[in-house]
Design a protein around this motif. Structure first.
Motif, PDB file in Angstrom:
ATOM      1  N   SER A 194      49.552 -17.560 -26.242  1.00  0.00           N
ATOM      2  CA  SER A 194      49.092 -18.947 -26.067  1.00  0.00           C
ATOM      3  C   SER A 194      49.700 -19.792 -27.181  1.00  0.00           C
ATOM      4  CB  SER A 194      47.560 -19.017 -26.133  1.00  0.00           C
ATOM      5  OG  SER A 194      46.986 -18.265 -25.096  1.00  0.00           O
ATOM      6  N   PRO A 195      50.265 -20.949 -26.872  1.00  0.00           N
ATOM      7  CA  PRO A 195      50.926 -21.785 -27.886  1.00  0.00           C
ATOM      8  C   PRO A 195      49.930 -22.610 -28.700  1.00  0.00           C
ATOM      9  CG  PRO A 195      51.154 -22.805 -25.751  1.00  0.00           C
ATOM     10  CD  PRO A 195      50.440 -21.496 -25.514  1.00  0.00           C
ATOM     11  N   THR A 196      49.050 -21.909 -29.399  1.00  0.00           N
ATOM     12  CA  THR A 196      48.022 -22.576 -30.202  1.00  0.00           C
ATOM     13  C   THR A 196      48.307 -22.441 -31.687  1.00  0.00           C
ATOM     14  OG1 THR A 196      46.666 -20.564 -30.059  1.00  0.00           O
ATOM     15  CG2 THR A 196      46.241 -22.308 -28.453  1.00  0.00           C
ATOM     16  N   GLY A 197      49.522 -22.043 -32.034  1.00  0.00           N
ATOM     17  CA  GLY A 197      49.911 -21.887 -33.428  1.00  0.00           C
ATOM     18  C   GLY A 197      51.051 -20.892 -33.523  1.00  0.00           C
ATOM     19  N   PRO A 198      51.577 -20.664 -34.729  1.00  0.00           N
ATOM     20  CA  PRO A 198      52.694 -19.730 -34.907  1.00  0.00           C
ATOM     21  C   PRO A 198      52.258 -18.287 -34.665  1.00  0.00           C
ATOM     22  CG  PRO A 198      51.880 -20.473 -37.040  1.00  0.00           C
ATOM     23  CD  PRO A 198      51.171 -21.295 -36.012  1.00  0.00           C
ATOM     24  N   GLU A 224      51.104 -18.925 -21.961  1.00  0.00           N
ATOM     25  CA  GLU A 224      49.806 -19.213 -21.350  1.00  0.00           C
ATOM     26  C   GLU A 224      49.267 -20.517 -21.941  1.00  0.00           C
ATOM     27  OE1 GLU A 224      47.482 -15.575 -21.403  1.00  0.00           O
ATOM     28  OE2 GLU A 224      48.649 -14.889 -19.670  1.00  0.00           O
ATOM     29  N   ASP A 225      49.873 -21.609 -21.459  1.00  0.00           N
ATOM     30  CA  ASP A 225      49.583 -22.949 -21.972  1.00  0.00           C
ATOM     31  C   ASP A 225      48.745 -23.759 -20.983  1.00  0.00           C
ATOM     32  OD1 ASP A 225      51.494 -23.211 -20.016  1.00  0.00           O
ATOM     33  OD2 ASP A 225      52.716 -24.664 -21.108  1.00  0.00           O
ATOM     34  N   LEU A 226      47.927 -23.053 -20.204  1.00  0.00           N
ATOM     35  CA  LEU A 226      47.155 -23.738 -19.163  1.00  0.00           C
ATOM     36  C   LEU A 226      46.182 -24.751 -19.760  1.00  0.00           C
ATOM     37  CD1 LEU A 226      46.731 -23.799 -16.117  1.00  0.00           C
ATOM     38  CD2 LEU A 226      44.960 -22.064 -16.393  1.00  0.00           C
ATOM     39  N   ASP A 227      45.536 -24.380 -20.849  1.00  0.00           N
ATOM     40  CA  ASP A 227      44.568 -25.263 -21.498  1.00  0.00           C
ATOM     41  C   ASP A 227      45.308 -26.183 -22.471  1.00  0.00           C
ATOM     42  OD1 ASP A 227      42.553 -26.538 -22.848  1.00  0.00           O
ATOM     43  OD2 ASP A 227      41.363 -24.734 -23.219  1.00  0.00           O
ATOM     44  N   GLN A 228      45.674 -27.359 -21.988  1.00  0.00           N
ATOM     45  CA  GLN A 228      46.459 -28.293 -22.795  1.00  0.00           C
ATOM     46  C   GLN A 228      45.674 -28.840 -23.987  1.00  0.00           C
ATOM     47  OE1 GLN A 228      50.005 -29.623 -21.484  1.00  0.00           O
ATOM     48  NE2 GLN A 228      49.609 -27.452 -21.169  1.00  0.00           N
ATOM     49  N   THR A 229      44.345 -28.744 -23.944  1.00  0.00           N
ATOM     50  CA  THR A 229      43.538 -29.267 -25.055  1.00  0.00           C
ATOM     51  C   THR A 229      43.671 -28.400 -26.298  1.00  0.00           C
ATOM     52  OG1 THR A 229      41.542 -28.033 -24.406  1.00  0.00           O
ATOM     53  CG2 THR A 229      41.879 -30.189 -23.394  1.00  0.00           C
ATOM     54  N   ARG A 230      44.091 -27.131 -26.147  1.00  0.00           N
ATOM     55  CA  ARG A 230      44.195 -26.217 -27.279  1.00  0.00           C
ATOM     56  C   ARG A 230      45.623 -26.071 -27.783  1.00  0.00           C
ATOM     57  NH1 ARG A 230      43.314 -21.116 -26.008  1.00  0.00           N
ATOM     58  NH2 ARG A 230      42.790 -20.541 -28.149  1.00  0.00           N
ATOM     59  N   GLU A 231      46.589 -26.555 -27.012  1.00  0.00           N
ATOM     60  CA  GLU A 231      47.987 -26.352 -27.397  1.00  0.00           C
ATOM     61  C   GLU A 231      48.344 -27.186 -28.620  1.00  0.00           C
ATOM     62  OE1 GLU A 231      52.513 -26.627 -25.540  1.00  0.00           O
ATOM     63  OE2 GLU A 231      50.765 -26.966 -24.259  1.00  0.00           O
ATOM     64  N   PHE A 250      31.392 -15.090 -12.520  1.00  0.00           N
ATOM     65  CA  PHE A 250      32.091 -15.722 -13.641  1.00  0.00           C
ATOM     66  C   PHE A 250      32.950 -16.893 -13.184  1.00  0.00           C
ATOM     67  CE2 PHE A 250      34.508 -11.995 -12.315  1.00  0.00           C
ATOM     68  CZ  PHE A 250      35.807 -12.473 -12.183  1.00  0.00           C
ATOM     69  N   ILE A 251      33.253 -17.744 -14.129  1.00  0.00           N
ATOM     70  CA  ILE A 251      33.953 -19.000 -13.847  1.00  0.00           C
ATOM     71  C   ILE A 251      35.433 -18.748 -13.585  1.00  0.00           C
ATOM     72  CG2 ILE A 251      34.734 -21.171 -14.891  1.00  0.00           C
ATOM     73  CD1 ILE A 251      32.002 -21.349 -16.263  1.00  0.00           C
ATOM     74  N   ILE A 252      35.954 -19.355 -12.516  1.00  0.00           N
ATOM     75  CA  ILE A 252      37.387 -19.296 -12.241  1.00  0.00           C
ATOM     76  C   ILE A 252      38.019 -20.691 -12.231  1.00  0.00           C
ATOM     77  CG2 ILE A 252      37.428 -17.061 -11.096  1.00  0.00           C
ATOM     78  CD1 ILE A 252      37.200 -18.455  -8.416  1.00  0.00           C
ATOM     79  N   ARG A 253      37.193 -21.743 -12.193  1.00  0.00           N
ATOM     80  CA  ARG A 253      37.681 -23.093 -12.509  1.00  0.00           C
ATOM     81  C   ARG A 253      36.630 -23.761 -13.373  1.00  0.00           C
ATOM     82  NH1 ARG A 253      38.393 -27.637  -8.153  1.00  0.00           N
ATOM     83  NH2 ARG A 253      36.331 -28.167  -8.924  1.00  0.00           N
ATOM     84  N   ARG A 254      37.068 -24.248 -14.511  1.00  0.00           N
ATOM     85  CA  ARG A 254      36.157 -24.748 -15.524  1.00  0.00           C
ATOM     86  C   ARG A 254      35.647 -26.143 -15.197  1.00  0.00           C
ATOM     87  NH1 ARG A 254      39.810 -23.543 -20.758  1.00  0.00           N
ATOM     88  NH2 ARG A 254      39.424 -25.783 -20.909  1.00  0.00           N
ATOM     89  N   ALA A 255      34.626 -26.555 -15.953  1.00  0.00           N
ATOM     90  CA  ALA A 255      34.032 -27.875 -15.738  1.00  0.00           C
ATOM     91  C   ALA A 255      35.010 -28.997 -16.056  1.00  0.00           C
ATOM     92  CB  ALA A 255      32.771 -28.019 -16.589  1.00  0.00           C
ATOM     93  N   ASP A 256      35.989 -28.740 -16.930  1.00  0.00           N
ATOM     94  CA  ASP A 256      36.976 -29.767 -17.267  1.00  0.00           C
ATOM     95  C   ASP A 256      38.138 -29.817 -16.280  1.00  0.00           C
ATOM     96  OD1 ASP A 256      38.377 -27.479 -17.923  1.00  0.00           O
ATOM     97  OD2 ASP A 256      38.373 -27.839 -20.088  1.00  0.00           O
ATOM     98  N   GLY A 257      38.085 -28.996 -15.236  1.00  0.00           N
ATOM     99  CA  GLY A 257      39.111 -29.025 -14.195  1.00  0.00           C
ATOM    100  C   GLY A 257      40.206 -27.995 -14.351  1.00  0.00           C
ATOM    101  N   TYR A 258      40.299 -27.351 -15.516  1.00  0.00           N
ATOM    102  CA  TYR A 258      41.330 -26.332 -15.719  1.00  0.00           C
ATOM    103  C   TYR A 258      40.934 -25.036 -15.011  1.00  0.00           C
ATOM    104  CZ  TYR A 258      43.569 -29.099 -19.412  1.00  0.00           C
ATOM    105  OH  TYR A 258      44.222 -30.079 -20.107  1.00  0.00           O
ATOM    106  N   HIS A 259      41.914 -24.391 -14.398  1.00  0.00           N
ATOM    107  CA  HIS A 259      41.661 -23.058 -13.856  1.00  0.00           C
ATOM    108  C   HIS A 259      41.445 -22.102 -15.020  1.00  0.00           C
ATOM    109  CE1 HIS A 259      43.858 -25.064 -10.528  1.00  0.00           C
ATOM    110  NE2 HIS A 259      42.979 -24.405  -9.797  1.00  0.00           N
TER     111      HIS A 259
END
Length: 304
Positions: free
Chosen positions: A19-23, A51-58, A174-183
Motif C-alpha cells: 500500500s502506498p502509505t509511506g516508504p 493497493e492504492d484503493l483507499d485514496q484517503t491513506r495514500e 463482513f463489509i465488502i463496500r465501506r460507508a465512504d464508498g470505497y470497496h
C-alpha cells in the motif's frame, strides 16, 4: 493499457502488493523478499500490484518511492504495475454478482452500535446480523456486507499450518463496500488475484486471519483459491509489528545488501559463508538456497 491475458494459466505466479502509505520499511522488505524468492526458486513469475484503493491513506509519491526501492534492491517483476485505484469497475461488477445472488446486503449500523449490540464493552466484536433481514425503519444504507454461514472454514498454510475459522461466529457478515464508498480490501484483493492468475500468495502473517474471508469470497464468486504461505512478522523489542502506520524507519536505499541479508536471516534461510560482493551475487545465492520449509512460523531475533 492492460497486459494481454494468457489463455494458459501459469504453474506459479506470485505477487507483492504494498500500500502506498509511506516508504518501504523492513517488514515490507521481508514480505517482498519471501514472495520473490519462492517465485524465482520455483521458476515462477512475480508481479507487483499497488493497493492504492483507499485514496484517503495514500501518501503522494510513496508508490514511486516503493518501486524505486525495489529496483535498487534488485527485484525484477513481470508486466506492468496494476493499481487498484484503476480497477473499481471490476470490484463493482463482483459486488453486483453478490447482490444479484442475495449473498450481500446493505447495512445501516455504525461501529459503535455493532459493538454495543454484540458484546457490550468489547471492541471489534463479531457483527450480530442486525441488518441481515433488511434495514430498520428510518435507517439509510452505510455499507454493504457479505453473508457468512455457520460452518468451519479453513485452509492449510504452508508455514503456519492448519487455520480454521467459523466466519459467522468469529467475524460475522463482513463489509465488502465501506460507508465512504470505497470497496473493501477483502473484495478487491480477491478480484485482483483471480484476474492476475495468482497461484501462490506469500505474505505477512498479519493477514493470516483475513484469508478465510478471502477464500469465502473466492468460493461465492467461483474463483480459484491460491496456495497460501504467511511469513513471520518483523517486530520490535516489544513485539509490535513494524509498520508504516507507526512511522518505522524505511530501509536504506543506498546500501541494500545489509537489509537484504537481515531479511534473509529473518526468514530462517542460511547466509553465505562469504559476504556477497554485490546485489547479483546475493540474489544468485538466495534463490538457489531458498527453502520455504525453513521459514519459521514466528519471528526470530535479528542480528545486531
Amino acid at each position: 493499457m492492460n497486459p494481454v491475458k494468457n489463455n494458459q494459466p501459469p504453474s506459479y505466479r506470485g505477487r507483492f502488493a504494498p500500500s502506498p502509505t509511506g516508504p518501504l520499511h523492513f517488514g515490507s522488505l521481508v514480505a517482498a523478499l519471501g514472495s520473490y524468492l519462492d517465485a524465482r526458486a520455483n521458476h515462477g513469475e512475480w508481479l507487483v500490484r499497488m493497493e492504492d484503493l483507499d485514496q484517503t491513506r495514500e501518501i503522494k509519491g510513496s508508490a514511486d518511492e516503493i518501486l524505486r526501492t525495489l529496483d535498487r534492491f534488485g527485484f525484477k517483476w513481470e508486466g506492468e504495475i496494476i493499481r487498484q485505484s484503476r480497477r473499481t469497475d471490476a470490484y463493482a461488477h463482483a459486488l453486483n454478482v453478490l447482490n444479484r445472488d442475495d449473498l450481500a446486503y446493505p447495512c445501516g449500523c455504525t461501529r459503535k452500535e455493532i459493538n454495543i449490540a454484540a458484546r457490550p464493552g468489547i471492541e471489534s466484536a463479531a457483527y450480530p446480523g442486525t441488518c441481515r433481514q433488511g434495514l430498520r425503519a428510518g435507517r439509510k444504507e452505510r455499507a454493504i456486507r457479505l453473508r457468512t454461514f455457520d460452518n468451519p472454514s479453513g485452509f492449510e498454510d504452508l508455514i503456519q499450518g492448519e487455520v480454521t475459522q467459523n466466519l459467522a461466529s468469529d467475524i460475522g457478515d463482513f463489509i465488502i463496500r465501506r460507508a465512504d464508498g470505497y470497496h473493501a480490501y477483502q473484495l478487491a484483493v480477491v478480484v485482483d488475484d483471480a484476474w492476475q492468475d495468482i497461484t501462490h500468495i506469500v505474505r505477512g502473517a498479519d493477514l493470516l486471519l483475513s484469508t478465510p474471508r478471502q477464500i469465502h469470497l473466492q468460493q461465492l464468486l467461483e474463483l480459484p483459491t491460491p496456495v497460501y504461505a504467511h511469513l513471520p512478522l518483523a517486530v520490535d523489542a516489544n513485539g509490535r509489528k513494524l509498520s508504516k502506520q507507526y512511522k518505522d524507519a524505511p530501509v536504506e536505499n543506498r546500501h541494500p545488501l545489509p537489509a537484504l541479508l537481515q531479511a534473509l536471516h529473518h526468514l530462517g534461510q542460511p547466509l553465505p559463508d562469504e559476504r556477497p560482493t554485490g546485489i547479483d551475487d546475493f540474489w544468485d545465492w538466495a534463490i538457489s538456497n531458498w527453502q520455504l520449509e525453513n521459514v519459521p512460523a514466528k519471528p526470530t531475533l535479528q542480528p545486531h
